[in-house]
Design a protein around this motif. Structure first.
Motif, mmCIF file in Angstrom:
data_model
loop_
_atom_site.group_PDB
_atom_site.id
_atom_site.type_symbol
_atom_site.label_atom_id
_atom_site.label_comp_id
_atom_site.label_asym_id
_atom_site.label_seq_id
_atom_site.Cartn_x
_atom_site.Cartn_y
_atom_site.Cartn_z
ATOM 1 N N LEU A 22 0.830 -1.209 0.000
ATOM 2 C CA LEU A 22 0.000 0.000 0.000
ATOM 3 C C LEU A 22 0.862 1.254 0.000
ATOM 4 N N SER A 23 1.882 1.252 0.827
ATOM 5 C CA SER A 23 2.697 2.470 0.928
ATOM 6 C C SER A 23 3.416 2.737 -0.393
ATOM 7 N N LEU A 24 3.783 1.679 -1.100
ATOM 8 C CA LEU A 24 4.418 1.887 -2.402
ATOM 9 C C LEU A 24 3.389 2.371 -3.412
ATOM 10 N N ALA A 25 2.173 1.802 -3.325
ATOM 11 C CA ALA A 25 1.141 2.134 -4.306
ATOM 12 C C ALA A 25 0.725 3.597 -4.212
ATOM 13 N N ILE A 26 0.637 4.121 -2.983
ATOM 14 C CA ILE A 26 0.197 5.512 -2.856
ATOM 15 C C ILE A 26 1.378 6.461 -2.788
ATOM 16 N N GLY A 27 2.589 5.904 -2.952
ATOM 17 C CA GLY A 27 3.801 6.703 -2.779
ATOM 18 C C GLY A 27 3.866 7.949 -3.630
ATOM 19 N N GLY A 28 3.444 7.858 -4.890
ATOM 20 C CA GLY A 28 3.641 8.974 -5.803
ATOM 21 C C GLY A 28 2.543 10.015 -5.735
ATOM 22 N N ARG A 29 1.529 9.758 -4.940
ATOM 23 C CA ARG A 29 0.390 10.677 -4.961
ATOM 24 C C ARG A 29 0.370 11.601 -3.767
ATOM 25 N N ALA A 30 0.069 12.858 -4.048
ATOM 26 C CA ALA A 30 0.005 13.836 -2.971
ATOM 27 C C ALA A 30 -1.151 13.524 -2.029
ATOM 28 N N GLU A 40 3.299 3.534 6.635
ATOM 29 C CA GLU A 40 4.690 3.076 6.695
ATOM 30 C C GLU A 40 5.046 2.570 8.083
ATOM 31 N N ARG A 41 4.540 3.277 9.095
ATOM 32 C CA ARG A 41 4.839 2.877 10.465
ATOM 33 C C ARG A 41 4.226 1.506 10.763
ATOM 34 N N ILE A 42 2.956 1.341 10.368
ATOM 35 C CA ILE A 42 2.299 0.051 10.607
ATOM 36 C C ILE A 42 3.061 -1.055 9.872
#
Lengths: 280, 433
Positions: A22-30, A40-42
């Motif tokens: 998930l964190s990679l998937a939403i990485g590029g979006r503001a 990321e913490r979870i």
């Protein structure tokens, strides 16, 4: 009780994989940046907790069996997941780069899922195999595989980052993927680590066979041949890099090819070919 | 009660002609603050004077309400700068209490800046604050307020991406280079042709660690002049592009009508440089570099349109992030305001508690003196008394805190009423703030 512990581990790994992806998937979006730190913490802490649980499981299983649990192939694949997580956490510790988890944690989860689904606790390890030689031999080889998986992850990260740079407009929006130089360098270091560990594992295995168990060395063993092919692929890759500057894109592809070879050696040989290494 | 007000002007509301009239030099600033302080109407003050804004933040507790405090501040400012009160009112904004806090937080978060996300403002506010402190006009309340403002500014910078992402072409080039090489340390930049934009880009690259600069130009003298600026190596232009073998970053901006760098020769160069990454920036129109070059492994080509697209996408991202930053600022301001008010009612709450407790203690002593009670009975009576005190105070305290937190009723009236009704002696020196 031990099954429950394993199930719990499985679920935590599932969470770790989902949150990493998930964190990679939403990485590029503001829009995602609000929740991203939380995700990321979870992801990271579930990895830590999962690793602790998996370690507990293996330790407990070791105690129950009275020897290093490497009897059934499902034991080995659980240990494989442990090695993957260990290498990943070491990389995080050294580089503070958590993106790799998005690639290796799903792999670790799948390994545990397979192990859990097919687990059979019936087979007993033959007496001559119950010693620390087995531990050293298998641990080294699985750690090598884990290092190769990490190199594979860095290869994918490299290719993704390169695609992003070539796509131009949004090239700077994502701060999750490391720079090309970093992915390339870390992938290379993981490869070197893997080569060293695998070589050591093979040496330990052959010494053990020849001098301790006094079994004649057999070249014509599917696993032995396949391991040497894998090792050769990686050594070739290192050599090409040193002598002809094969890095970056080519190294990334080589890491993927190497990973396929690892899979063939590990899974392919066990399932389809006969070998003295086959788990029964 | 404490009133925090601010009067100020900025590039948003006033032209430079007015802002320069209101601006303070460092000496003036200190003088102004000391006069303000001596006037006895203002307890604490900070003045912020930059080229884009002049703002006075003040704390007044001897005035009736915030409007009176603001009016007084405007008049004081008008007198000092010898400007009419009317023109001051026309070009200035006034903020009261929560608005003031929110405004200051927006300023330190660079949300009020000309370029949202710029990095200088936090430092400017810090030095203004230090200067005001050296004038002796900062006390506990403004100290707290500014400390919070700095931490909010930092929080915005770390939790949102308003400050990241290049918003100019030359910075975009630097950021892209970092995406490829990770660090510019030890990298070589080659400039082909000349031009303001290519020199600016090279300057940023060098400032970020690039070690060597090679300058190639058809006129060698020109190459020498530019190379001197960067302590670089001039190079006569040759069409076989041999000098590119050492170049990690290539900036091209010539007037050549055709492509200077074509695919085929660059493939050879890439082989010679052992396929190390090459970042090519083509800012010439018509273009200098064949777009096919981007098909070569490890060669990354950006032309002027690509760079502009990167900048546009970063700007869009910043706007998006600014909305989020505004939310954070607003939450933080509300939180700080209610905290501040709680601190203001605390002395009263404490005094009331003490009074009740004292009465209870005195009566208990009297009771124990009159009647002989066993230890157990004494303990029971004592705890009963404590419970009564607690329960009597429960609702008044809760309602007072509620009034502070939701702001529906002016808590100052409550505080005053409590002090009058119970004849409390409250030492209102804010020592706890």
């Amino acid at each position: 009780m031990i099954n429950f512990l394993f199930l719990l581990t499985l679920l935590i790994y599932l969470a770790a994989s989902i949150f990493h992806t998930l964190s990679l998937a939403i990485g590029g979006r503001a829009e995602g940046s609000v929740i991203r730190p939380t995700i990321e913490r979870i992801a990271f802490w579930s990895t830590i907790v999962g690793f602790v649980f998996l370690t507990l499981f293996i330790a407990l299983w070791w105690l129950l069996q009275g020897h290093f649990p490497m009897t059934h192939w499902t034991d080995s694949i659980a240990f494989f997941a442990w090695a993957i997580t260990l290498i990943y956490l070491l990389i995080v510790r050294l580089t503070h780069l958590r993106t790799l988890g998005s690639f290796v944690m799903p792999a670790a989860f799948i390994a545990i899922l397979i192990s859990y689904s097919f687990a059979s606790h019936t087979a007993a390890l033959p007496k001559p195999l119950q010693n620390y030689w087995l531990l050293a031999h298998t641990a080294l080889i699985f750690l090598a595989y884990a290092a190769f998986i990490a190199a594979f992850g860095f290869g994918l990260m490299y290719l993704m980052a390169e695609r992003k740079i070539r796509k131009k407009a949004d090239a700077l929006l994502d701060n999750l993927l490391p720079s090309l130089g970093i992915s390339d360098e870390l992938g290379y270091r993981c490869t070197i680590l893997g080569v060293i560990l695998l070589t050591m594992g093979v040496i330990v295995g052959s010494l053990w066979t020849q001098y301790i168990r006094d079994v004649p060395w057999r070249w014509v063993d599917a696993k032995v041949i396949s391991t040497f092919v894998t090792l050769f692929i990686y050594v070739l890759q290192v050599g090409f890099r040193q002598f002809w500057g094969w890095h970056g894109r080519r190294a990334a592809y080589a890491a993927i090819v190497g990973f396929v070879a690892v899979l063939c050696t590990y899974v392919g040989v066990d399932l389809f070919l006969d070998s003295m290494h086959t788990y029964r | 009660m404490n009133q925090i007000v601010s009067v100020g002007t900025s590039h948003h509301v006033a032209p430079i002609e007015f802002r320069e009239k209101l601006a303070f030099s460092d000496e003036q600033l200190i003088e102004f603050l000391q006069r303000l302080h001596e006037s006895d109407q203002v307890q604490e003050a900070v003045v912020l004077s930059t080229c884009n804004r002049v703002e006075v933040y003040a704390l007044a507790h001897s005035v009736q309400n915030a409007d009176a405090a603001a009016k007084m501040l405007v008049e004081f400012l008008a007198r000092y700068h010898r400007i009419g009160v009317d023109s001051l009112k026309k070009w200035c904004y006034l903020h009261r209490n929560l608005e003031t806090i929110q405004h200051l937080f927006r300023v330190t978060s660079s949300l009020d800046s000309m370029v949202v996300g710029e990095s200088q403002i936090l430092g400017q506010v810090k030095s203004a604050y230090d200067l005001s402190r050296s004038a002796g006009s900062v006390g506990v309340v403004l100290n707290r307020l500014f400390a919070k403002a700095f931490s909010v500014g930092k929080r915005i910078r770390s939790e949102t991406t308003i400050t990241t992402g290049a918003v100019s072409i030359s910075y975009a080039a630097v950021e892209l280079a970092k995406k490829i090489f990770n660090t510019l340390e030890g990298k070589t930049v080659a400039i082909i042709g000349a031009g303001e934009m290519s020199e600016l880009t090279a300057k940023h690259l060098v400032a970020n660690g690039a070690a060597n600069v090679i300058v190639a130009n058809r006129t060698y003298e020109r190459a020498v002049t530019i190379a001197e600026k960067f302590n670089g190596t001039p190079h006569p232009y040759d069409s076989d592009l041999g000098f590119l073998v050492d170049a990690d970053i290539v900036i091209s901006s010539t007037n050549a009508p055709d492509y200077l760098i074509k695919r085929k020769p660059l493939v050879d160069i890439m082989r010679k440089r052992r396929h190390r990454y090459m970042f090519l920036i083509d800012i010439a129109v018509p273009r200098d570099i064949d777009p096919d070059v981007s098909k070569i492994d490890h060669a990354f080509l950006y032309n002027i349109d690509d760079l502009e697209a990167v900048v546009a996408s970063n700007l869009k991202d910043r706007q998006h992030e600014a909305v989020r930053a505004e939310q954070i600022v607003s939450e933080e301001a509300k939180g700080f305001y209610s905290q501040l008010q709680t601190f203001q009612v605390n002395p009263t709450i404490k005094a009331l508690h003490q009074q009740f407790q004292q009465i209870a203690d005195t009566e208990l002593q009297a009771c124990f003196y009159k009647a002989t009670l066993s230890d157990q009975q004494e303990a029971a009576v004592t705890s009963m008394t404590q419970a009564i005190v607690k329960k009597l105070l429960h609702h008044p305290m809760q309602n007072l805190r509620c009034a502070v937190n939701d702001g529906s009723i002016d808590h100052a009236q409550y505080v005053e009423a409590l002090q009058e009704l119970f004849a409390l002696d409250v030492n209102d020196d804010n020592s706890e703030v």
